[in-house]
Scaffold this active site. Structure first.
Site, PDB file in Angstrom:
ATOM      1  N   ASP A 105      -5.323  62.746   5.421  1.00 49.63           N
ATOM      2  CA  ASP A 105      -4.661  63.678   6.208  1.00 49.63           C
ATOM      3  C   ASP A 105      -3.697  62.863   7.079  1.00 49.63           C
ATOM      4  O   ASP A 105      -3.867  61.996   7.776  1.00 49.63           O
ATOM      5  CB  ASP A 105      -5.927  64.190   7.228  1.00 49.63           C
ATOM      6  CG  ASP A 105      -5.346  65.322   7.899  1.00 49.63           C
ATOM      7  OD1 ASP A 105      -4.166  65.804   7.822  1.00 49.63           O
ATOM      8  OD2 ASP A 105      -6.458  66.009   8.855  1.00 49.63           O
ATOM      9  N   CYS A 127      -1.362  70.727   8.073  1.00 49.88           N
ATOM     10  CA  CYS A 127      -2.586  70.667   7.532  1.00 49.88           C
ATOM     11  C   CYS A 127      -3.011  72.025   6.815  1.00 49.88           C
ATOM     12  O   CYS A 127      -3.303  72.114   5.497  1.00 49.88           O
ATOM     13  CB  CYS A 127      -3.714  70.513   8.370  1.00 49.88           C
ATOM     14  SG  CYS A 127      -3.223  68.804   9.204  1.00 49.88           S
ATOM     15  N   HIS A 132     -10.488  73.057   7.441  1.00 49.46           N
ATOM     16  CA  HIS A 132      -9.268  73.679   7.880  1.00 49.46           C
ATOM     17  C   HIS A 132      -8.778  74.959   7.398  1.00 49.46           C
ATOM     18  O   HIS A 132      -7.483  75.095   7.360  1.00 49.46           O
ATOM     19  CB  HIS A 132      -8.337  72.495   8.150  1.00 49.46           C
ATOM     20  CG  HIS A 132      -7.379  72.718   9.314  1.00 49.46           C
ATOM     21  ND1 HIS A 132      -6.512  71.885   9.804  1.00 49.46           N
ATOM     22  CD2 HIS A 132      -7.538  73.707  10.450  1.00 49.46           C
ATOM     23  CE1 HIS A 132      -5.906  72.202  10.932  1.00 49.46           C
ATOM     24  NE2 HIS A 132      -6.389  73.480  11.241  1.00 49.46           N
ATOM     25  N   SER A 169      -9.260  69.964  12.357  1.00 44.97           N
ATOM     26  CA  SER A 169      -8.836  68.796  12.656  1.00 44.97           C
ATOM     27  C   SER A 169      -9.471  68.017  13.771  1.00 44.97           C
ATOM     28  O   SER A 169     -10.069  68.588  14.611  1.00 44.97           O
ATOM     29  CB  SER A 169      -7.102  68.984  13.118  1.00 44.97           C
ATOM     30  OG  SER A 169      -6.388  69.366  12.037  1.00 44.97           O
ATOM     31  N   HIS A 216      -5.440  61.230  10.366  1.00 43.52           N
ATOM     32  CA  HIS A 216      -4.944  62.106  11.467  1.00 43.52           C
ATOM     33  C   HIS A 216      -5.186  61.479  12.824  1.00 43.52           C
ATOM     34  O   HIS A 216      -6.364  61.186  13.017  1.00 43.52           O
ATOM     35  CB  HIS A 216      -5.701  63.584  11.126  1.00 43.52           C
ATOM     36  CG  HIS A 216      -5.119  64.724  11.991  1.00 43.52           C
ATOM     37  ND1 HIS A 216      -5.108  64.705  13.340  1.00 43.52           N
ATOM     38  CD2 HIS A 216      -4.254  65.505  11.569  1.00 43.52           C
ATOM     39  CE1 HIS A 216      -4.568  65.802  13.609  1.00 43.52           C
ATOM     40  NE2 HIS A 216      -4.096  66.573  12.624  1.00 43.52           N
ATOM     41  N   ASP A 238      -2.090  65.466   2.659  1.00 47.37           N
ATOM     42  CA  ASP A 238      -1.934  66.841   2.912  1.00 47.37           C
ATOM     43  C   ASP A 238      -0.339  67.092   3.555  1.00 47.37           C
ATOM     44  O   ASP A 238       0.039  68.096   3.545  1.00 47.37           O
ATOM     45  CB  ASP A 238      -2.719  67.408   3.929  1.00 47.37           C
ATOM     46  CG  ASP A 238      -2.924  67.039   5.301  1.00 47.37           C
ATOM     47  OD1 ASP A 238      -2.406  65.938   5.473  1.00 47.37           O
ATOM     48  OD2 ASP A 238      -3.208  67.860   6.190  1.00 47.37           O
ATOM     49  N   ASN A 239       0.272  66.073   4.064  1.00 43.33           N
ATOM     50  CA  ASN A 239       1.548  65.945   4.665  1.00 43.33           C
ATOM     51  C   ASN A 239       1.914  64.678   5.210  1.00 43.33           C
ATOM     52  O   ASN A 239       1.117  63.794   5.078  1.00 43.33           O
ATOM     53  CB  ASN A 239       1.742  66.923   5.707  1.00 43.33           C
ATOM     54  CG  ASN A 239       0.772  66.851   6.762  1.00 43.33           C
ATOM     55  OD1 ASN A 239      -0.474  67.616   7.187  1.00 43.33           O
ATOM     56  ND2 ASN A 239       0.705  65.550   7.695  1.00 43.33           N
ATOM     57  N   LYS A 274       5.689  64.444   9.754  1.00 47.75           N
ATOM     58  CA  LYS A 274       4.940  65.710   9.556  1.00 47.75           C
ATOM     59  C   LYS A 274       5.577  66.673  10.488  1.00 47.75           C
ATOM     60  O   LYS A 274       6.361  66.688  11.462  1.00 47.75           O
ATOM     61  CB  LYS A 274       3.772  65.364  10.141  1.00 47.75           C
ATOM     62  CG  LYS A 274       2.899  66.446  10.627  1.00 47.75           C
ATOM     63  CD  LYS A 274       1.366  66.294  11.063  1.00 47.75           C
ATOM     64  CE  LYS A 274       0.471  67.242  11.436  1.00 47.75           C
ATOM     65  NZ  LYS A 274      -0.755  66.669  11.939  1.00 47.75           N
TER      66      LYS A 274
HETATM   67 MG    MG Z   1      -2.532  66.719   7.785  1.00 49.02          MG
END
Ligand code: MG
Length: 450
Positions: free
Chosen positions: A46, A86, A141, A165, A227, A279-280, A310
């Site tokens: 994440d 996310c 999420h 998150s 994250h 995820d990013n 992000k």
């Molecule tokens: Mg993320």
């Protein structure tokens, strides 16, 4: 004994089978897969940046297990998450569709009723229909207000993890809802001890692998880290030269090693595809609300040589590391710069498992096993960059056209010569700029169709 034509044919068939087994073990595997498809482990970090791993050039953070995985498989350098945040990124991963198409263009959170529409099919739904045991470990999420929208309602036999998150709680977010750790549909812990979360996720994953029987399995391990707020256990804290963020990445790397060790112990390493991605991009330029509980501005990761982070459609927001390893099927120690995305994972896994992807809806992803094997180019002529519902860019080969606002000027970059997206060359290429703008308008119309 004389050679009759039949004898010769039998001999040639046998020879052919022997040759293909040696030269193309994957083809032999494919035949075997009809009877028993391979296991699949999909690890999703994440907010981990493009530049956060040793094998992607980080000078200080040590990731020996991921580096080894890259040596044992393929490392992609133009692989994209389908969104820079996310929830939409996860929705696209699990459905093979752009977030605007699968009904999840934005994030959900503690007070929100939003969830992945129940009409959507997930990777777990598909693999379960093929007899896979399935488990989700980690961050979901994609909705949490009803049991039906939790992982166990979306194709997973079991789930252990967080509904959203790890910062979606006081003091980071104004909510009275405590963040809870779930097992299946029941909260089992709150407040959540986040220091040991990565290790506990890993042990759940290992237990799931160890409990295996004859059925193939699909493990979706979606780490809550790195994250913000980042944290790790005493075993890892203070060990990395990359600071606390480095400690957290090194914990995830340890987790990868632990999972590969469990697969080896179980004797299934050769029959398991492992995919690792994010995820990013990294969370930089933090809002002030995040500066609580010892979170520091420098706790974010690195986009490596890319621009942005992000939340943006610059490369650093959406281009992520991707390592895939499947002994005998994906050539070891290879690197591939072809364009692919997390949306390709569903069709690829469907192909590997021998299950037909859904035909009653548009899939944006394609089967990229041949690309991972180095035998085919990208099946995508265009990749589109969405921020929420807004289409902000398109990539076509090495070219990327991007515009922040619908009415703003479009900028054209050549990602080969200018990976940092610093030099707008739109004026020098008016035809290409016009063509790519038209592509964007056409795709916007297409995805908005009911
Ligand atoms: Mg993320």
């Amino acid at each position: 004994m004389t050679n009759t034509p039949l004898d010769r044919r039998t001999f040639l068939e046998l020879l052919g089978a022997a040759v293909s087994t040696v030269a193309f073990p994957c083809a032999a595997r494919a035949q075997a897969a009809e009877a028993r498809p391979p296991n699949i482990v999909l690890i999703f970090a994440d907010d981990m940046g493009y530049g956060d791993l040793g094998c992607y050039g980080h000078p200080l953070i040590r990731t020996p297990h991921l580096d080894q995985m890259a040596r044992d498989g393929v490392r992609l350098t133009s692989f994209y998450a389908a969104a820079p945040v996310c929830s939409p990124s996860r929705a696209a991963l699990l459905t093979g569709r752009y977030p605007v198409r699968c009904g999840m263009p934005g994030n959900t959170g503690p007070g929100s009723e939003k969830h992945l529409p129940e009409s959507e099919l997930t990777i777990a739904n598909l693999l379960k229909s093929r007899g896979y045991r399935t488990m989700a470990v980690g961050k979901w999420h994609l909705g949490h207000q009803r049991p039906e929208v939790l992982p166990t309602g979306r194709g997973f036999d079991a789930w252990y993890g967080l509904p959203y998150s790890n910062d979606m709680r006081k003091p980071f977010v104004q909510t009275d809802e405590p963040l809870k750790l779930y097992r299946d549909t029941e909260p089992i812990e709150y407040p959540v001890n986040q220091n040991t979360l990565t290790e506990r996720y890993t042990e759940e994953a290992v237990k799931f692998i160890e409990a295996g029987d004859e059925a193939p399995f699909f493990l979706y391990l979606a780490h809550s880290m790195p994250h913000l707020p980042v944290s790790t256990s005493e075993q890892f804290e203070g060990k990395s030269d990359g600071g606390l963020y480095g400690d957290v990445i090194e914990t995830i790397d340890w987790s990868v090693g632990r999972i590969r060790e469990a697969l080896a112990k179980k004797g299934v390493s050769d029959n398991t595809l492992i995919v690792f991605t994010s995820d990013n991009g990294p969370w930089l330029d933090l809002p002030d609300r995040m500066l609580n509980e010892n979170v520091e501005r420098w706790h974010g990761g690195s986009p490596g040589p890319l621009r942005g982070a992000k939340g943006t459609t610059w490369e650093g927001g959406m281009r992520v590391p991707m390592i895939a390893c499947w002994p005998g099927c994906i050539p070891a120690g290879t690197r591939n710069a072809q364009v692919a995305s997390t949306m390709d994972i569903l069709p690829t896994l469907a192909g590997i498992a021998g299950v037909a992807p859904p035909t009653d809806r548009t899939l944006d992803g394609q089967d990229i096993l041949p690309l991972l094997q180095g035998e085919a180019e990208s099946p995508h002529e265009y990749f589109y960059y969405f921020r929420g519902e807004h289409l902000q860019g398109v990539r076509h080969g090495a070219w990327k056209l991007r515009r922040e606002d619908k009415d703003g000027d479009a900028e054209l970059f050549h990602l080969g010569r200018d990976p940092r997206e610093l030099y707008n060359v739109a004026e020098a290429h008016p035809e290409l700029t016009k063509d790519l703008l038209a592509r964007m308008r056409g795709f916007e119309r297409e995805v908005r169709k009911p």
